[in-house]
Design a protein around this motif. Structure first.
Motif, PDB file in Angstrom:
ATOM      1  N   ARG A  41       9.354 -22.088 -24.753  1.00  0.00           N
ATOM      2  CA  ARG A  41       9.666 -22.129 -23.332  1.00  0.00           C
ATOM      3  C   ARG A  41      11.159 -22.340 -23.159  1.00  0.00           C
ATOM      4  O   ARG A  41      11.717 -23.303 -23.654  1.00  0.00           O
ATOM      5  N   HIS A  42      11.795 -21.415 -22.474  1.00  0.00           N
ATOM      6  CA  HIS A  42      13.211 -21.565 -22.172  1.00  0.00           C
ATOM      7  C   HIS A  42      13.388 -22.691 -21.169  1.00  0.00           C
ATOM      8  O   HIS A  42      12.583 -22.847 -20.248  1.00  0.00           O
ATOM      9  N   ILE A  43      14.435 -23.482 -21.353  1.00  0.00           N
ATOM     10  CA  ILE A  43      14.782 -24.502 -20.372  1.00  0.00           C
ATOM     11  C   ILE A  43      16.172 -24.186 -19.827  1.00  0.00           C
ATOM     12  O   ILE A  43      16.987 -23.559 -20.504  1.00  0.00           O
ATOM     13  N   GLU A  44      16.430 -24.574 -18.593  1.00  0.00           N
ATOM     14  CA  GLU A  44      17.740 -24.344 -17.998  1.00  0.00           C
ATOM     15  C   GLU A  44      18.684 -25.440 -18.488  1.00  0.00           C
ATOM     16  O   GLU A  44      18.326 -26.618 -18.515  1.00  0.00           O
ATOM     17  N   LEU A  45      19.876 -25.040 -18.909  1.00  0.00           N
ATOM     18  CA  LEU A  45      20.868 -25.954 -19.459  1.00  0.00           C
ATOM     19  C   LEU A  45      21.991 -26.184 -18.458  1.00  0.00           C
ATOM     20  O   LEU A  45      22.367 -25.272 -17.724  1.00  0.00           O
ATOM     21  N   ALA A  46      22.542 -27.388 -18.456  1.00  0.00           N
ATOM     22  CA  ALA A  46      23.662 -27.703 -17.568  1.00  0.00           C
ATOM     23  C   ALA A  46      24.989 -27.349 -18.228  1.00  0.00           C
ATOM     24  O   ALA A  46      25.977 -27.092 -17.544  1.00  0.00           O
ATOM     25  N   GLU A  47      25.023 -27.334 -19.538  1.00  0.00           N
ATOM     26  CA  GLU A  47      26.275 -27.116 -20.268  1.00  0.00           C
ATOM     27  C   GLU A  47      25.953 -26.639 -21.667  1.00  0.00           C
ATOM     28  O   GLU A  47      24.918 -26.982 -22.222  1.00  0.00           O
ATOM     29  N   ILE A  48      26.859 -25.841 -22.225  1.00  0.00           N
ATOM     30  CA  ILE A  48      26.765 -25.469 -23.637  1.00  0.00           C
ATOM     31  C   ILE A  48      28.121 -25.725 -24.279  1.00  0.00           C
ATOM     32  O   ILE A  48      29.142 -25.744 -23.596  1.00  0.00           O
ATOM     33  N   SER A  49      28.128 -25.915 -25.564  1.00  0.00           N
ATOM     34  CA  SER A  49      29.367 -26.055 -26.330  1.00  0.00           C
ATOM     35  C   SER A  49      29.338 -25.032 -27.445  1.00  0.00           C
ATOM     36  O   SER A  49      28.348 -24.925 -28.171  1.00  0.00           O
ATOM     37  N   LEU A  50      30.401 -24.257 -27.566  1.00  0.00           N
ATOM     38  CA  LEU A  50      30.524 -23.302 -28.660  1.00  0.00           C
ATOM     39  C   LEU A  50      31.403 -23.932 -29.732  1.00  0.00           C
ATOM     40  O   LEU A  50      32.580 -24.177 -29.494  1.00  0.00           O
ATOM     41  N   LEU A  51      30.836 -24.207 -30.881  1.00  0.00           N
ATOM     42  CA  LEU A  51      31.593 -24.730 -32.015  1.00  0.00           C
ATOM     43  C   LEU A  51      31.903 -23.530 -32.890  1.00  0.00           C
ATOM     44  O   LEU A  51      31.047 -23.051 -33.626  1.00  0.00           O
ATOM     45  N   ALA A  52      33.116 -23.000 -32.750  1.00  0.00           N
ATOM     46  CA  ALA A  52      33.448 -21.729 -33.383  1.00  0.00           C
ATOM     47  C   ALA A  52      34.920 -21.695 -33.775  1.00  0.00           C
ATOM     48  O   ALA A  52      35.723 -22.486 -33.284  1.00  0.00           O
ATOM     49  N   THR A  53      35.247 -20.749 -34.642  1.00  0.00           N
ATOM     50  CA  THR A  53      36.639 -20.525 -35.030  1.00  0.00           C
ATOM     51  C   THR A  53      37.292 -19.601 -34.001  1.00  0.00           C
ATOM     52  O   THR A  53      36.592 -18.928 -33.235  1.00  0.00           O
ATOM     53  N   PRO A  54      38.626 -19.522 -33.987  1.00  0.00           N
ATOM     54  CA  PRO A  54      39.290 -18.579 -33.084  1.00  0.00           C
ATOM     55  C   PRO A  54      38.831 -17.134 -33.313  1.00  0.00           C
ATOM     56  O   PRO A  54      38.638 -16.381 -32.349  1.00  0.00           O
ATOM     57  N   VAL A  55      38.608 -16.754 -34.551  1.00  0.00           N
ATOM     58  CA  VAL A  55      38.146 -15.390 -34.852  1.00  0.00           C
ATOM     59  C   VAL A  55      36.759 -15.168 -34.246  1.00  0.00           C
ATOM     60  O   VAL A  55      36.496 -14.131 -33.620  1.00  0.00           O
TER      61      VAL A  55
END
Length: 102
Positions: A41-55
């Motif tokens: 079941r998908h839930i609605e999110l208030a915020e996400i964080s992308l932990l990623a490199t610049p590339v």
């Protein structure tokens, strides 16, 4: 979305009014523990964080730009796209899916 701004030499204030009858962006998702479940079941999110490199961020940005172009081109026929299907190297990453707001 309508935006009304009041400017003075010291303050810029803007009020944003959303038209509730028009689609708007939402963030939805599900937990990693549900990834292999037959149903989730998908839930609605208030915020996400992308932990990623610049590339990685640049490649995600290119994917998002291409998805927007595809939405414009396909109109109402556009459904969704997966980052992992469009950008090599994201096959084993968490799934990033872009879908048309309805």
């Amino acid at each position: 979305m309508a935006r009304q701004c009041n400017e003075s030499p010291y303050v810029l204030s803007c009020a944003v009014r959303y038209d509730l009858h028009r689609p708007r962006m939402r963030l939805t998702g599900y937990g990693i523990e549900d990834r292999d479940a037959d149903e989730f079941r998908h839930i609605e999110l208030a915020e996400i964080s992308l932990l990623a490199t610049p590339v990685e961020l640049r490649r995600i940005a290119a994917f998002l730009s291409d998805a927007a172009d595809n939405m414009d081109r396909m109109g109402g026929d556009y459904d969704h796209e997966h980052l992992g299907d469009r950008q090599p190297g994201f096959d084993d990453s968490p799934h990033l899916v872009v879908a048309r707001a309805r």
